[in-house]
Each structure stands twice: as structure tokens, then as C-alpha cells.
Design an enzyme around this catalytic site. Structure first.
Site, PDB file in Angstrom:
ATOM      1  N   CYS A 128       0.868  -1.177   0.000  1.00 32.44           N
ATOM      2  CA  CYS A 128       0.000   0.000   0.000  1.00 32.44           C
ATOM      3  C   CYS A 128       0.906   1.230   0.000  1.00 32.44           C
ATOM      4  O   CYS A 128       1.653   1.457   0.947  1.00 32.44           O
ATOM      5  CB  CYS A 128      -0.888  -0.036   1.244  1.00 32.44           C
ATOM      6  SG  CYS A 128      -1.942   1.410   1.402  1.00 32.44           S
ATOM      7  N   CYS A 139     -11.751  14.387   4.129  1.00 32.01           N
ATOM      8  CA  CYS A 139     -12.784  13.407   4.466  1.00 32.01           C
ATOM      9  C   CYS A 139     -12.850  13.291   5.984  1.00 32.01           C
ATOM     10  O   CYS A 139     -11.812  13.149   6.641  1.00 32.01           O
ATOM     11  CB  CYS A 139     -12.471  12.073   3.819  1.00 32.01           C
ATOM     12  SG  CYS A 139     -12.313  12.220   2.024  1.00 32.01           S
ATOM     13  N   GLY A 194      -2.797  10.407   0.674  1.00 30.15           N
ATOM     14  CA  GLY A 194      -2.936  11.264  -0.498  1.00 30.15           C
ATOM     15  C   GLY A 194      -3.997  10.835  -1.488  1.00 30.15           C
ATOM     16  O   GLY A 194      -4.493   9.708  -1.440  1.00 30.15           O
ATOM     17  N   GLU A 195      -4.350  11.764  -2.356  1.00 23.19           N
ATOM     18  CA  GLU A 195      -5.317  11.498  -3.425  1.00 23.19           C
ATOM     19  C   GLU A 195      -4.522  11.316  -4.733  1.00 23.19           C
ATOM     20  O   GLU A 195      -4.030  12.298  -5.294  1.00 23.19           O
ATOM     21  CB  GLU A 195      -6.299  12.681  -3.511  1.00 23.19           C
ATOM     22  CG  GLU A 195      -7.211  12.673  -4.721  1.00 23.19           C
ATOM     23  CD  GLU A 195      -7.888  11.333  -4.999  1.00 23.19           C
ATOM     24  OE1 GLU A 195      -8.640  10.853  -4.152  1.00 23.19           O
ATOM     25  OE2 GLU A 195      -7.634  10.762  -6.080  1.00 23.19           O
ATOM     26  N   SER A 226      -6.980   3.910  -5.777  1.00 22.17           N
ATOM     27  CA  SER A 226      -8.179   4.310  -5.042  1.00 22.17           C
ATOM     28  C   SER A 226      -8.323   5.823  -5.074  1.00 22.17           C
ATOM     29  O   SER A 226      -7.390   6.559  -4.758  1.00 22.17           O
ATOM     30  CB  SER A 226      -8.081   3.828  -3.591  1.00 22.17           C
ATOM     31  OG  SER A 226      -9.153   4.342  -2.835  1.00 22.17           O
ATOM     32  N   SER A 248     -13.670   5.510  -3.242  1.00 25.86           N
ATOM     33  CA  SER A 248     -14.078   5.724  -1.852  1.00 25.86           C
ATOM     34  C   SER A 248     -15.509   6.251  -1.863  1.00 25.86           C
ATOM     35  O   SER A 248     -15.723   7.452  -1.910  1.00 25.86           O
ATOM     36  CB  SER A 248     -13.151   6.747  -1.189  1.00 25.86           C
ATOM     37  OG  SER A 248     -11.890   6.167  -0.962  1.00 25.86           O
ATOM     38  N   PHE A 249     -16.449   5.342  -1.854  1.00 26.71           N
ATOM     39  CA  PHE A 249     -17.854   5.742  -2.044  1.00 26.71           C
ATOM     40  C   PHE A 249     -18.469   6.211  -0.720  1.00 26.71           C
ATOM     41  O   PHE A 249     -18.876   7.352  -0.591  1.00 26.71           O
ATOM     42  CB  PHE A 249     -18.631   4.574  -2.659  1.00 26.71           C
ATOM     43  CG  PHE A 249     -19.813   5.041  -3.447  1.00 26.71           C
ATOM     44  CD1 PHE A 249     -19.638   5.697  -4.652  1.00 26.71           C
ATOM     45  CD2 PHE A 249     -21.112   4.842  -2.988  1.00 26.71           C
ATOM     46  CE1 PHE A 249     -20.725   6.150  -5.388  1.00 26.71           C
ATOM     47  CE2 PHE A 249     -22.209   5.286  -3.710  1.00 26.71           C
ATOM     48  CZ  PHE A 249     -22.013   5.936  -4.918  1.00 26.71           C
ATOM     49  N   ASN A 327     -11.612   2.322  11.142  1.00 19.55           N
ATOM     50  CA  ASN A 327     -10.485   2.279  12.085  1.00 19.55           C
ATOM     51  C   ASN A 327     -10.449   3.594  12.848  1.00 19.55           C
ATOM     52  O   ASN A 327     -10.268   4.648  12.244  1.00 19.55           O
ATOM     53  CB  ASN A 327      -9.180   2.053  11.327  1.00 19.55           C
ATOM     54  CG  ASN A 327      -9.146   0.671  10.697  1.00 19.55           C
ATOM     55  OD1 ASN A 327      -9.400  -0.326  11.373  1.00 19.55           O
ATOM     56  ND2 ASN A 327      -8.882   0.606   9.409  1.00 19.55           N
ATOM     57  N   CYS A 370      -6.017   1.067   7.446  1.00 16.55           N
ATOM     58  CA  CYS A 370      -6.549   2.155   6.610  1.00 16.55           C
ATOM     59  C   CYS A 370      -6.921   3.356   7.464  1.00 16.55           C
ATOM     60  O   CYS A 370      -7.607   3.222   8.463  1.00 16.55           O
ATOM     61  CB  CYS A 370      -7.832   1.735   5.909  1.00 16.55           C
ATOM     62  SG  CYS A 370      -7.728   0.240   4.993  1.00 16.55           S
TER      63      CYS A 370
HETATM   64  N1  SAH Z   1      -7.271   9.247  -1.218  1.00 18.45           N
HETATM   65  C1  SAH Z   1      -7.623   8.022  -1.783  1.00 18.45           C
HETATM   66  C2  SAH Z   1      -6.719   6.878  -1.385  1.00 18.45           C
HETATM   67  C3  SAH Z   1      -6.285   6.782   0.064  1.00 18.45           C
HETATM   68  S1  SAH Z   1      -7.462   6.331   1.254  1.00 18.45           S
HETATM   69  C4  SAH Z   1      -9.052   7.680  -1.448  1.00 18.45           C
HETATM   70  O1  SAH Z   1      -9.640   8.370  -0.638  1.00 18.45           O
HETATM   71  O2  SAH Z   1      -9.574   6.763  -2.045  1.00 18.45           O
HETATM   72  C5  SAH Z   1      -7.597   4.568   1.140  1.00 18.45           C
HETATM   73  C6  SAH Z   1      -8.940   4.028   1.694  1.00 18.45           C
HETATM   74  O3  SAH Z   1      -8.961   4.044   3.132  1.00 18.45           O
HETATM   75  C7  SAH Z   1     -10.107   4.894   1.238  1.00 18.45           C
HETATM   76  O4  SAH Z   1     -11.198   4.117   0.827  1.00 18.45           O
HETATM   77  C8  SAH Z   1     -10.430   5.642   2.497  1.00 18.45           C
HETATM   78  O5  SAH Z   1     -11.712   6.124   2.434  1.00 18.45           O
HETATM   79  C9  SAH Z   1     -10.188   4.584   3.562  1.00 18.45           C
HETATM   80  N2  SAH Z   1     -10.089   5.159   4.911  1.00 18.45           N
HETATM   81  C10 SAH Z   1      -9.650   6.371   5.274  1.00 18.45           C
HETATM   82  N3  SAH Z   1      -9.734   6.536   6.625  1.00 18.45           N
HETATM   83  C11 SAH Z   1     -10.228   5.386   7.115  1.00 18.45           C
HETATM   84  C12 SAH Z   1     -10.508   4.945   8.451  1.00 18.45           C
HETATM   85  N4  SAH Z   1     -10.296   5.702   9.502  1.00 18.45           N
HETATM   86  N5  SAH Z   1     -10.985   3.692   8.597  1.00 18.45           N
HETATM   87  C13 SAH Z   1     -11.177   2.884   7.509  1.00 18.45           C
HETATM   88  N6  SAH Z   1     -10.923   3.259   6.255  1.00 18.45           N
HETATM   89  C14 SAH Z   1     -10.452   4.500   6.042  1.00 18.45           C
HETATM   90 FE1  SF4 Z   2     -10.136  11.530   1.776  1.00 16.93          FE
HETATM   91 FE2  SF4 Z   2      -8.472   9.706   0.715  1.00 16.93          FE
HETATM   92 FE3  SF4 Z   2      -7.585  12.171   1.335  1.00 16.93          FE
HETATM   93 FE4  SF4 Z   2      -8.193  10.471   3.288  1.00 16.93          FE
HETATM   94  S1  SF4 Z   2      -6.553  10.232   1.815  1.00 16.93           S
HETATM   95  S2  SF4 Z   2      -8.758  12.673   3.164  1.00 16.93           S
HETATM   96  S3  SF4 Z   2      -9.928   9.353   2.387  1.00 16.93           S
HETATM   97  S4  SF4 Z   2      -9.132  11.640  -0.203  1.00 16.93           S
END
Ligand code: SAH
Ligand code: SF4
Length: 394
Positions: A128, A139, A194-195, A226, A248-249, A327, A370
Site C-alpha cells: 500500500c 474526508c 494522499g489522493e 483508489s 471511496s464511495f 479504524n 486504513c
Molecule cells: N485518497 C484516496 C486513497 C487513500 S485512502 C481515497 O480516498 O480513495 C484509502 C482508503 O482508506 C479509502 O477508501 C479511504 O476512504 C479509507 N479510509 C480512510 N480513513 C479510514 C478509516 N479511519 N478507517 C477505515 N478506512 C479509512
Molecule cells: Fe479523503 Fe483519501 Fe484524502 Fe483520506 S486520503 S482525506 S480518504 S481523499
């Protein structure tokens, strides 16, 4: 959740010596590498062949020292060493969880740090990786999103995470030895910090290198990107990278998604679904993963499960739904849904004909799961400071 002490934690503080003015060859595309060689004295006629040779040394054999590139003339090796380096992020700490998950804290230029997590499973090993330091999106359930400091990683820093993990797993083949087909590191997920679609070009170039058959040679089907839903870049992901897609829906109404994944205010659920419906590579063998974090009382009702299915069916998207138990992190405004609730939610999805695996939480004892990555960085930072002061360095 109370994180237990990790089984092992090695701390290495390797001084970062970036030789002045030298160019890093890692992360360059083949064309960029060729141009760099020509610029620094490689005759144009030889450049293609030299590019191929150097590429193989770096990405197939994991060599970092020009002196070891034995199919190049000694004088040419010296010339290369004068102008170039082969550099990847340096490992600052490495932790191994009770379940075998490894978490690395890596230092990159400017003293920034990113985390990389290796998750061994029976039939695969997934790395990862991170695409940015922090994240500009916010988020509300994600700890990375509360981290202020942000910069995009370079292509070198992104593919460098893969090379670093191969170093640690001792997975580089020996030159001349037959190819070993069993892979400890068989899959990559861009699900760290990161995104990735806000750093498109660097992510693309790095993944192209990871896929190149004369090197790390991972199949595009073993790489999953993702995204939180950067709609205008989604089609490009298929066209220019060709990897699998995860979204990330996390919510089934705009009202809730606006809060959980605020990028939804820019591109809402309907726009996102339309982009997914026309994702060029999507098929039954290459389904789009819907990631759905289970938050107690927020997005985990039976109605949510039905709405989720309805969204996917309405747009006829080949999909699987990955349910992620939330988490928790210090100060998080949400609680994880109960196991019964998660199972009931999963069952509705399954009954509707979609795979609905519940993501197994890995590496929780080392805060590698995650969404926990920011807190982990801060903890590691603190412990390193303590260590340095104990050693009289700080
Ligand atoms: N920024 C991208 C990729 C990184 S996040 C994205 O948002 O898709 C990777 C995954 O972990 C995403 O689906 C995110 O929503 C999830 N995630 C973030 N914080 C989390 C948490 N506290 N518990 C479980 N999943 C989480
Ligand atoms: Fe949202 Fe993904 Fe950035 Fe976390 S890493 S703030 S889930 S976009």
C-alpha cells in the site's frame, strides 16, 4: 482499540546525502532517461541501447551503484556516476506487526515522511503506497485528511516505495539467475496517504515503471488506484495507466457524502456514477471496487445498503463492494459499526448478486490500518525524537 506494542521496531537514521547537482535516474520514463543520457554525453546512436541496459540494472536487478553495471564500459560507468544517482526514499523506521504486516516510515526530500504498508496474504503480497504527503481533501473519517502539510510525491518517490519494499523483502533477483515467479510483492494499491488523482502524472509515470516488462513487471491487473472521486481524471486512469479502480464511495445520499467525502460537493454521486459507468476497462473480470467504510449510525442502515445496490444497478456498473470496518483514531468523530451490522449490510449486498467482502483489518497493533497513517507518523516522529535525545543526538 488499544494498539499493542509492535513485535519489532528497527530505527535507522541514515544521513541523507544528496550529491549536489546530480540527477536521479529513478522515476524517469524511458524517453526521459534517454534524453538525460544524451544530455550528459552518451552518443545519440548508443542512447537507446544504453537506456535499456541501465533500465534493466535499476528495475530488474535493483542495482543502485553504476560500478555494478558490468555490461557497461568502466569509463562509461564513471561518467554516469559523475552526473547521476540512483536514489529511493530512505527507510527511517520499520515495524512488523503480529500478523506479519510491515509498516515503513520513509523520508523523502525536504525531510517529509510518508508511510508504506506491506500486507502479506496467503496467495499474494500487497504493498500500500502513498502518493502525497498528507492530503488536500478533508474526508471527515480519515486521519490523513487532517494533516496540513501537503506536497505531491515525485514519480521517483512513488516507484521508490516499491523498490524500497523489494529491498526489505530481499526480492531482487540475482543477475544471471533464472527468473523466480513467486512474488512476495505481487500487488500494489494506491491507498496510502494522499489522493492519487491529484498527482496524476507522477502516479502514472511511476506505475508505468512498475508495470514495465523489463523490470518490476507487475501486471496492470495487480495495481489498484483508489480515488475519492476526482471525476475528470477517472477516464484517464483507464486510458493512461490501465490499472484497476477503487472508489471511496462511503455514502449513498449526497447529503451524507457531502460530509464524509467533501469532494462530493464538487462532483456528486450521480456525476461520479456516470464516470464509473463509462470507465473504459470495467468488465466482469475487471470490476470497480466500491470502498465503503462502516460508520455506526451514519451510513450503515439497511436502507443505505439497498440504495447502494440501486445506484450500481441503475448505472449497470460491474462492481464489487469492499466493506471497511472503520479504524478509529484519536479524536475521530465516528465509531465503527458493530460486527452484526456489518454482516447484515454485507448480506443485503450479497443477496443482490454482488461480492461484498469485509476488509480484514491488518497491522492494527502498529497503526498501519486504513486511515490510521497520520497518527502513526506522529507517533514515530515522537519516538525518534526520544531516541535521538536518549542517544545525545537531539
Ligand atoms: N485518497 C484516496 C486513497 C487513500 S485512502 C481515497 O480516498 O480513495 C484509502 C482508503 O482508506 C479509502 O477508501 C479511504 O476512504 C479509507 N479510509 C480512510 N480513513 C479510514 C478509516 N479511519 N478507517 C477505515 N478506512 C479509512
Ligand atoms: Fe479523503 Fe483519501 Fe484524502 Fe483520506 S486520503 S482525506 S480518504 S481523499
Amino acid at each position: 482499540m488499544s494498539p499493542k506494542a509492535p513485535i519489532t521496531q528497527d530505527v535507522m537514521t541514515i544521513p541523507r546525502k544528496l550529491p549536489e547537482g546530480k540527477m536521479n535516474l529513478v522515476g524517469l520514463t524511458r524517453d526521459q532517461l534517454r534524453a538525460a543520457l544524451i544530455e550528459h554525453g552518451t552518443p545519440e546512436k548508443q542512447a537507446k541501447m544504453r537506456t535499456g541496459q541501465i533500465w534493466q540494472w535499476i528495475y530488474q536487478w535493483g542495482v543502485r551503484d553504476f560500478g555494478e553495471m558490468t555490461n557497461l564500459a568502466k569509463a562509461y560507468r564513471a561518467q554516469l556516476a559523475e552526473h547521476f544517482v540512483i536514489e529511493i526514499p530512505e527507510v527511517v523506521t520499520r515495524q512488523v506487526s503480529e500478523d506479519g504486516t510491515r509498516k515503513y516510515l520513509c523520508r523523502i526530500a525536504g525531510g517529509h515522511e510518508v508511510e508504506v504498508v506491506y500486507i502479506p496474504e496467503e496467495d499474494r503480497g500487497t504493498l500500500c503506497i502513498s502518493s502525497q504527503v498528507g492530503c488536500t481533501l478533508t474526508c471527515s473519517f480519515c486521519h490523513t485528511g487532517t494533516q496540513k502539510l501537503v506536497r505531491n510525491l515525485t514519480a521517483a518517490e512513488i516507484v521508490g516505495q516499491v523498490m524500497m519494499a523489494r529491498d526489505d523483502l530481499e526480492e531482487w533477483p540475482t543477475p544471471g539467475a533464472p527468473k523466480d515467479e513467486t512474488r512476495l510483492l505481487s500487488n500494489i494499491v494506491l491507498m496510502g496517504m494522499g489522493e492519487p488523482l491529484y498527482n496524476f502524472e507522477n502516479v502514472r509515470d511511476a506505475m508505468k515503471i512498475a508495470m514495465d516488462p523489463e523490470g518490476i513487471s507487475l501486471s496492470r491487473r495487480r495495481i489498484t488506484l483508489s480515488t475519492s472521486g476526482v471525476v475528470p481524471e477517472i477516464t484517464r486512469t483507464a486510458e493512461e495507466i490501465g490499472c484497476l479502480l477503487a472508489i471511496s464511495f462511503h455514502a449513498t445520499t449526497d447529503e451524507t457524502r457531502d460530509v464524509l467525502v467533501p469532494i462530493n460537493k464538487r462532483w456528486n454521486i450521480e456525476e461520479l456514477l456516470q464516470a464509473l459507468a463509462s470507465y473504459p476497462n470495467a468488465s466482469n473480470s475487471e470490476r470497480i471496487t466500491f470502498e465503503y467504510v462502516m460508520l455506526d449510525g451514519v451510513n450503515d442502515s439497511d436502507e443505505d445498503a439497498h440504495r447502494l445496490i440501486d445506484h450500481i444497478k441503475r448505472h449497470n456498473i460491474p462492481a464489487k463492494i469492499n466493506l471497511i470496518p472503520f479504524n478509529e483514531w484519536p479524536g475521530a468523530p465516528y465509531k465503527r459499526s458493530s460486527n452484526n451490522r456489518i454482516r447484515a449490510f454485507a448480506n443485503i449486498i450479497y443477496q443482490a448478486g454482488y461480492a461484498s467482502p469485509i476488509r480484514k483489518t491488518r497491522g492494527e497493533d502498529i497503526m498501519a490500518a486504513c486511515g490510521q497513517l497520520k497518527s502513526a507518523t506522529e507517533r514515530a516522529r515522537k519516538s525518534r525524537k526520544q531516541i535521538e535525545s536518549e542517544a545525545g543526538l537531539g
